[in-house]
Motif scaffolding. Sequence first.
Motif, PDB file in Angstrom:
ATOM      1  N   GLN A  13       0.852  -1.182   0.000  1.00 30.76           N
ATOM      2  CA  GLN A  13       0.000   0.000   0.000  1.00 30.76           C
ATOM      3  C   GLN A  13       0.890   1.235   0.000  1.00 30.76           C
ATOM      4  OE1 GLN A  13      -3.184  -0.145   2.838  1.00 30.76           O
ATOM      5  NE2 GLN A  13      -3.755   2.005   2.584  1.00 30.76           N
ATOM      6  N   PRO A  14       0.591   2.240  -0.839  1.00 33.68           N
ATOM      7  CA  PRO A  14       1.485   3.391  -0.982  1.00 33.68           C
ATOM      8  C   PRO A  14       1.629   4.198   0.305  1.00 33.68           C
ATOM      9  CG  PRO A  14      -0.565   3.744  -2.186  1.00 33.68           C
ATOM     10  CD  PRO A  14      -0.562   2.315  -1.763  1.00 33.68           C
ATOM     11  N   THR A  15       2.846   4.704   0.506  1.00 31.95           N
ATOM     12  CA  THR A  15       3.181   5.495   1.679  1.00 31.95           C
ATOM     13  C   THR A  15       3.789   6.826   1.248  1.00 31.95           C
ATOM     14  OG1 THR A  15       5.440   4.659   1.828  1.00 31.95           O
ATOM     15  CG2 THR A  15       3.725   3.361   2.941  1.00 31.95           C
ATOM     16  N   VAL A  16       4.081   7.680   2.223  1.00 35.42           N
ATOM     17  CA  VAL A  16       4.726   8.960   1.949  1.00 35.42           C
ATOM     18  C   VAL A  16       6.102   8.743   1.333  1.00 35.42           C
ATOM     19  CG1 VAL A  16       5.617  11.077   3.009  1.00 35.42           C
ATOM     20  CG2 VAL A  16       3.428  10.118   3.777  1.00 35.42           C
ATOM     21  N   THR A  17       6.824   7.745   1.810  1.00 28.47           N
ATOM     22  CA  THR A  17       8.143   7.444   1.244  1.00 28.47           C
ATOM     23  C   THR A  17       8.034   7.082  -0.234  1.00 28.47           C
ATOM     24  OG1 THR A  17       9.047   6.730   3.366  1.00 28.47           O
ATOM     25  CG2 THR A  17      10.136   5.895   1.390  1.00 28.47           C
ATOM     26  N   ASP A  18       7.060   6.254  -0.578  1.00 27.95           N
ATOM     27  CA  ASP A  18       6.855   5.898  -1.987  1.00 27.95           C
ATOM     28  C   ASP A  18       6.532   7.136  -2.814  1.00 27.95           C
ATOM     29  OD1 ASP A  18       7.117   2.996  -1.702  1.00 27.95           O
ATOM     30  OD2 ASP A  18       5.236   3.119  -0.592  1.00 27.95           O
ATOM     31  N   ALA A  19       5.709   8.040  -2.264  1.00 26.62           N
ATOM     32  CA  ALA A  19       5.336   9.248  -2.994  1.00 26.62           C
ATOM     33  C   ALA A  19       6.552  10.127  -3.267  1.00 26.62           C
ATOM     34  CB  ALA A  19       4.282  10.028  -2.207  1.00 26.62           C
ATOM     35  N   ASN A  20       7.406  10.311  -2.265  1.00 29.43           N
ATOM     36  CA  ASN A  20       8.612  11.113  -2.457  1.00 29.43           C
ATOM     37  C   ASN A  20       9.542  10.488  -3.488  1.00 29.43           C
ATOM     38  OD1 ASN A  20       8.627  13.541  -0.769  1.00 29.43           O
ATOM     39  ND2 ASN A  20       8.455  12.136   0.953  1.00 29.43           N
ATOM     40  N   LEU A  21       9.603   9.173  -3.509  1.00 28.92           N
ATOM     41  CA  LEU A  21      10.434   8.483  -4.498  1.00 28.92           C
ATOM     42  C   LEU A  21       9.885   8.682  -5.910  1.00 28.92           C
ATOM     43  CD1 LEU A  21      12.779   6.477  -5.101  1.00 28.92           C
ATOM     44  CD2 LEU A  21      11.128   4.624  -4.729  1.00 28.92           C
ATOM     45  N   LEU A  22       8.571   8.590  -6.060  1.00 28.87           N
ATOM     46  CA  LEU A  22       7.956   8.653  -7.389  1.00 28.87           C
ATOM     47  C   LEU A  22       8.011  10.049  -8.004  1.00 28.87           C
ATOM     48  CD1 LEU A  22       4.881   6.335  -6.751  1.00 28.87           C
ATOM     49  CD2 LEU A  22       6.880   5.832  -8.174  1.00 28.87           C
ATOM     50  N   ILE A  23       8.193  11.091  -7.198  1.00 32.72           N
ATOM     51  CA  ILE A  23       8.323  12.442  -7.770  1.00 32.72           C
ATOM     52  C   ILE A  23       9.771  12.924  -7.738  1.00 32.72           C
ATOM     53  CG2 ILE A  23       5.947  13.155  -7.389  1.00 32.72           C
ATOM     54  CD1 ILE A  23       6.785  14.553  -4.846  1.00 32.72           C
ATOM     55  N   GLY A  24      10.694  12.002  -7.541  1.00 32.09           N
ATOM     56  CA  GLY A  24      12.109  12.301  -7.701  1.00 32.09           C
ATOM     57  C   GLY A  24      12.795  12.931  -6.520  1.00 32.09           C
ATOM     58  N   ARG A  25      12.128  13.014  -5.394  1.00 28.90           N
ATOM     59  CA  ARG A  25      12.747  13.671  -4.239  1.00 28.90           C
ATOM     60  C   ARG A  25      13.592  12.721  -3.403  1.00 28.90           C
ATOM     61  NH1 ARG A  25       7.925  17.886  -2.355  1.00 28.90           N
ATOM     62  NH2 ARG A  25       7.502  18.667  -4.468  1.00 28.90           N
ATOM     63  N   LEU A  26      13.415  11.447  -3.582  1.00 29.60           N
ATOM     64  CA  LEU A  26      14.309  10.433  -3.012  1.00 29.60           C
ATOM     65  C   LEU A  26      15.060   9.787  -4.165  1.00 29.60           C
ATOM     66  CD1 LEU A  26      12.254   8.570  -0.244  1.00 29.60           C
ATOM     67  CD2 LEU A  26      14.391   9.809   0.089  1.00 29.60           C
ATOM     68  N   ARG A  27      16.346   9.594  -3.995  1.00 29.02           N
ATOM     69  CA  ARG A  27      17.148   8.947  -5.025  1.00 29.02           C
ATOM     70  C   ARG A  27      17.271   7.470  -4.678  1.00 29.02           C
ATOM     71  NH1 ARG A  27      15.964  10.748  -8.669  1.00 29.02           N
ATOM     72  NH2 ARG A  27      17.720   9.841  -9.823  1.00 29.02           N
ATOM     73  N   PRO A  28      16.822   6.572  -5.542  1.00 29.10           N
ATOM     74  CA  PRO A  28      16.723   5.149  -5.182  1.00 29.10           C
ATOM     75  C   PRO A  28      18.050   4.491  -4.827  1.00 29.10           C
ATOM     76  CG  PRO A  28      16.320   5.492  -7.535  1.00 29.10           C
ATOM     77  CD  PRO A  28      16.314   6.842  -6.902  1.00 29.10           C
ATOM     78  N   ASP A  29      19.155   4.952  -5.426  1.00 23.47           N
ATOM     79  CA  ASP A  29      20.435   4.292  -5.191  1.00 23.47           C
ATOM     80  C   ASP A  29      21.302   5.032  -4.173  1.00 23.47           C
ATOM     81  OD1 ASP A  29      20.737   6.453  -6.811  1.00 23.47           O
ATOM     82  OD2 ASP A  29      22.150   5.509  -8.205  1.00 23.47           O
ATOM     83  N   ARG A  30      20.737   6.025  -3.474  1.00 22.90           N
ATOM     84  CA  ARG A  30      21.522   6.769  -2.487  1.00 22.90           C
ATOM     85  C   ARG A  30      20.894   6.721  -1.095  1.00 22.90           C
ATOM     86  NH1 ARG A  30      25.540   9.345  -4.957  1.00 22.90           N
ATOM     87  NH2 ARG A  30      25.372   9.581  -7.223  1.00 22.90           N
ATOM     88  N   PHE A  31      20.017   5.772  -0.867  1.00 24.04           N
ATOM     89  CA  PHE A  31      19.355   5.606   0.417  1.00 24.04           C
ATOM     90  C   PHE A  31      20.304   4.873   1.373  1.00 24.04           C
ATOM     91  CE2 PHE A  31      16.053   3.733   3.243  1.00 24.04           C
ATOM     92  CZ  PHE A  31      15.347   4.883   3.543  1.00 24.04           C
ATOM     93  N   LEU A  32      20.424   5.383   2.604  1.00 21.22           N
ATOM     94  CA  LEU A  32      21.368   4.814   3.583  1.00 21.22           C
ATOM     95  C   LEU A  32      22.771   4.702   2.995  1.00 21.22           C
ATOM     96  CD1 LEU A  32      19.378   2.007   5.465  1.00 21.22           C
ATOM     97  CD2 LEU A  32      19.912   4.323   6.224  1.00 21.22           C
ATOM     98  N   GLY A  33      23.191   5.770   2.308  1.00 19.12           N
ATOM     99  CA  GLY A  33      24.524   5.793   1.743  1.00 19.12           C
ATOM    100  C   GLY A  33      24.749   4.764   0.662  1.00 19.12           C
ATOM    101  N   GLY A  34      23.678   4.332   0.014  1.00 20.42           N
ATOM    102  CA  GLY A  34      23.800   3.332  -1.038  1.00 20.42           C
ATOM    103  C   GLY A  34      23.772   1.906  -0.532  1.00 20.42           C
ATOM    104  N   GLU A  35      23.649   1.712   0.805  1.00 21.90           N
ATOM    105  CA  GLU A  35      23.629   0.356   1.358  1.00 21.90           C
ATOM    106  C   GLU A  35      22.298  -0.347   1.092  1.00 21.90           C
ATOM    107  OE1 GLU A  35      24.595   0.379   5.466  1.00 21.90           O
ATOM    108  OE2 GLU A  35      26.568   1.291   5.192  1.00 21.90           O
ATOM    109  N   PHE A  36      21.247   0.444   0.844  1.00 22.05           N
ATOM    110  CA  PHE A  36      19.922  -0.122   0.624  1.00 22.05           C
ATOM    111  C   PHE A  36      19.310   0.577  -0.589  1.00 22.05           C
ATOM    112  CE2 PHE A  36      15.331  -0.421   1.290  1.00 22.05           C
ATOM    113  CZ  PHE A  36      15.180  -1.759   1.634  1.00 22.05           C
ATOM    114  N   THR A  37      18.930  -0.183  -1.592  1.00 22.19           N
ATOM    115  CA  THR A  37      18.376   0.389  -2.823  1.00 22.19           C
ATOM    116  C   THR A  37      16.856   0.370  -2.779  1.00 22.19           C
ATOM    117  OG1 THR A  37      20.290  -0.340  -4.092  1.00 22.19           O
ATOM    118  CG2 THR A  37      18.303   0.202  -5.335  1.00 22.19           C
ATOM    119  N   LEU A  38      16.252   1.516  -3.047  1.00 21.22           N
ATOM    120  CA  LEU A  38      14.798   1.612  -3.093  1.00 21.22           C
ATOM    121  C   LEU A  38      14.309   1.107  -4.452  1.00 21.22           C
ATOM    122  CD1 LEU A  38      14.333   5.154  -1.497  1.00 21.22           C
ATOM    123  CD2 LEU A  38      14.223   2.925  -0.362  1.00 21.22           C
TER     124      LEU A  38
END
Length: 678
Positions: free
Chosen positions: A365-390
């Motif tokens: 189910q969609p969350t605020v984190t998913d929304a920020n990712l889908l509009i480009g405000r979260l970078r998928p490969d830079r989460f937790l210093g790149g240790e965890f990929t969204l």
Amino acid sequence: MSGWQRATLRVAIDTGGTFTDCVWVEGGRLRTLKVFSTPDDPSRAIAEVLNKIGAGAGVTLLHGTTVGTNALLQRKGARVALITTSGFEDVIEIGRQARPRLYDFFFDRIPPLVARDMRFGVKERVDAAGQVVERLDDAELARVRALASAAQAEAIAISLLFSFANPMHEAQVAAAVADLGKPVSVSHQILPEFREYERTSTVVVNAYLQPLMQSYMERLAERVEQSGSGRRRTRPKSRIFVMQSSGGITALESAAREPVRTVLSGPAGGLVGAAASAARSGFAKILSFDMGGTSTDVAAVEDEVRAGGQSEVAGIPVGVPMLDIHTVGAGGGSLARFDAGGLLRVGPESAGADPGPICYGRGTQPTVTDANLLIGRLRPDRFLGGEFTLDIERARRITSQWLKKQGSRLTLEQFSEGVVRVVNANMERALRVVSVERGYDPRDFALVAFGGAGGLHACALAEALSIPTVIIPAQPGALSAFGILVSDVVKDFSRTLLWRFSSRPRAAELEKEFRKLETAARKQFAEELWRGAPRYERSLDLRYRGQGYEINVPSAGDVVARFHDEHQRRYGYHHAGREIELVTLRLRAKIKIKMEKLRIRQGFERAGRPGKALPVERAKAIFQGKNFVTAVYERNDLVPRQSLRGPAVITEYSATTVIPPGKRFQIDDAENLLITIK
């Protein structure tokens, strides 16, 4: 200075709904580690952190816990027996006349934590002056002991009428039930203040949490010791301290004995950390904004962090000192939904750590984190210093399917921006509660944003409230843990007196009463093996005669003038010639933690290079329905005092910060990120 100086490593760990954050000093630099929380047993995540950083034996652990908070929210505490003065068994249920929703005829009050058949009256009476009106005899003690035993209670709460004026009968009841082998909470020890309902509620909450917290603390202590197994036996034994809701730490044993003082443990650490970080940049008046995975905590600080006397947690009054923190169910994991009328809602329900947002790999189910990712405000490969990929593709696919099931015609981008706007509106209302509704002008404050998601939403909130500056502290996703690391050792004491005066309180008698509280403070510090001279902060709860509420003011100087001024600021009027009542004395005893003792070098570790910062990439991000090519910077690459302009996304290990188009930002000498809004 204190017992922990013998330990080899000092570690602060804050347990959140989604992540468990760890901060420690290594080589003079502050280090940070985040792991996923383990809600079924938070001590598992803590043990994982200690093993990852190689803490070993002799570690000093300072812990911010949500165990008590979650138990209250989920109503998963102990089966409590309440012993009170005969005829007052239903005080805990009657409560006050105040209705949270005045015109809602179908509103159901929150049920008390103690069922009616678990409340036992004892025949005794002490009057408001502390005089014994009806003496408590042995037969009555034996009767109430038998009732408590037959009820098979897991914990016992004792709250007798006017015990704050004379605790003799409460002490007798506590002695009578001591051999039942159950944790006993006594009101004159926990909250020796008037207002029977609030005092009874507080002691019941303490009893409700005691068995759970004692079990958790024992398990935590065992895991901490196991994390150092196989090390040299000559190293000192590990010690554990717990963050209190009042903004100071206390020994593990004290927290287990009085868990009611820890129900806002983690948020208190965040507020202390926010004030400390802002002070390094020269800001004394701040609004703190801590957005985590499941909730957002906001507070106002004017010059120093201060604790209040009366609060509510999960709708239940709690009278022990707490920092004035307002919480709303809005976080990165808050779930989006459409209500029966087709309106978009966000929270308070949360995906939490399990299953988490869709992009974490398990949520549906969609969350605020998913929304920020889908509009480009979260970078998928830079989460937790790149240790965890969204997983952005999974977020797109499942969110699109979910929207179709809801019958929505919104595009992914429209829906995601809508989610962000709705959650921002929820958090803006919370910030207004602690600022505008308390008589503060937000334009006079800086907004200190932290938590894993705080930097994603801070600029929009500051603009909505005309706040001129946003401060993103170094390591914002672990600021609560940092606040716990630098917190003082704190003990709070109080006593209700109910004295009346016109020009000034009776100085000699006041001094005598404060001395009693200071003696109790020194005794507790000695029992917990703290070294060093405590600092005492004295204050008074005052009100005009006939009022039903008080204002707390420092006891030094002209307290009458200070009370009039504060009443004018808060309520818009004062009565210069009216008689004043001194209701309650309050003493805060502190043993200060000197920053130099922690051996932290100036600023956090930063690999910044000289010259100008360059983006690590440029990517599209959506602001107000428009696509912008946005510079993405690694925070460690930013150069102090270099002024840059948004749109920009600042990534770092513990959080992400979004800066809208046209806003200027720079790193200052304290390594805080300052964003100019107005």
